[in-house]
Design a protein around this motif. Sequence first.
Motif, PDB file in Angstrom:
ATOM      1  N   ILE A   1       8.281 -31.638   8.207  1.00  0.00           N
ATOM      2  CA  ILE A   1       8.274 -30.521   6.977  1.00  0.00           C
ATOM      3  C   ILE A   1       8.020 -31.777   5.096  1.00  0.00           C
ATOM      4  CG2 ILE A   1       9.983 -29.892   4.929  1.00  0.00           C
ATOM      5  CD1 ILE A   1      11.759 -28.891   7.417  1.00  0.00           C
TER       6      ILE A   1
ATOM      7  N   LEU B   1      16.733 -24.060   1.343  1.00  0.00           N
ATOM      8  CA  LEU B   1      17.074 -25.706   2.392  1.00  0.00           C
ATOM      9  C   LEU B   1      16.938 -26.826   1.752  1.00  0.00           C
ATOM     10  CD1 LEU B   1      16.821 -26.935   4.924  1.00  0.00           C
ATOM     11  CD2 LEU B   1      15.035 -26.438   3.728  1.00  0.00           C
TER      12      LEU B   1
ATOM     13  N   SER C   1      21.831 -25.521   8.874  1.00  0.00           N
ATOM     14  CA  SER C   1      21.298 -26.533   8.965  1.00  0.00           C
ATOM     15  C   SER C   1      21.040 -27.148  10.100  1.00  0.00           C
ATOM     16  CB  SER C   1      22.135 -27.604   8.016  1.00  0.00           C
ATOM     17  OG  SER C   1      22.916 -28.424   8.647  1.00  0.00           O
TER      18      SER C   1
ATOM     19  N   THR D   1      11.666 -22.920  -1.280  1.00  0.00           N
ATOM     20  CA  THR D   1      12.636 -22.239  -0.333  1.00  0.00           C
ATOM     21  C   THR D   1      13.624 -21.351  -0.828  1.00  0.00           C
ATOM     22  OG1 THR D   1      14.721 -23.847   0.226  1.00  0.00           O
ATOM     23  CG2 THR D   1      12.710 -23.504   1.865  1.00  0.00           C
TER      24      THR D   1
ATOM     25  N   SER E   1      12.800 -30.388  12.399  1.00  0.00           N
ATOM     26  CA  SER E   1      12.130 -30.401  11.421  1.00  0.00           C
ATOM     27  C   SER E   1      11.330 -30.829  10.684  1.00  0.00           C
ATOM     28  CB  SER E   1      11.566 -28.925  11.142  1.00  0.00           C
ATOM     29  OG  SER E   1      11.406 -27.801  12.469  1.00  0.00           O
TER      30      SER E   1
ATOM     31  N   TYR F   1      16.818 -26.310  10.977  1.00  0.00           N
ATOM     32  CA  TYR F   1      15.993 -27.510  10.602  1.00  0.00           C
ATOM     33  C   TYR F   1      16.206 -29.114  10.761  1.00  0.00           C
ATOM     34  CZ  TYR F   1      15.797 -23.582   7.358  1.00  0.00           C
ATOM     35  OH  TYR F   1      15.385 -22.273   6.851  1.00  0.00           O
TER      36      TYR F   1
END
Length: 111
Positions: free
Chosen positions: A14, A42, A4, A38, A10, A7
């Motif tokens: 997102i 995610l 994680s 995803t 971002s 991510y």
Amino acid sequence: MKNSQLYKGSLNTIVMKLLEENGRMYGYEITQKVKAMTQGELHITEGALYPALHKLEAEGLLDVEVEKVDNRLRKYYKLTEKGTTETINRLAELEDFIRNMQSLVQPKLAF
């Protein structure tokens, strides 16, 4: 999701991209859309999502509309004009980052 940390940087981008595409969304809807897009890889937790939404709102990038749905108040988030412009900028930065990472990880496939 295996890492994680990749991510976290971002998350705001997102969320902003989803709002750009969908107009307005509420928190749970955002988490479910990301999960579906995803294929379940995610998962955005409430503990990550709501601080991000509040930060984007404080920066003037999101507007919030409260509506009563099934006898409960629901907050809908949408991009402001400034948020729309910032989304374009952040997506360009993200694309550059992805391109650079591709060059480093798989130089033969770099585009």
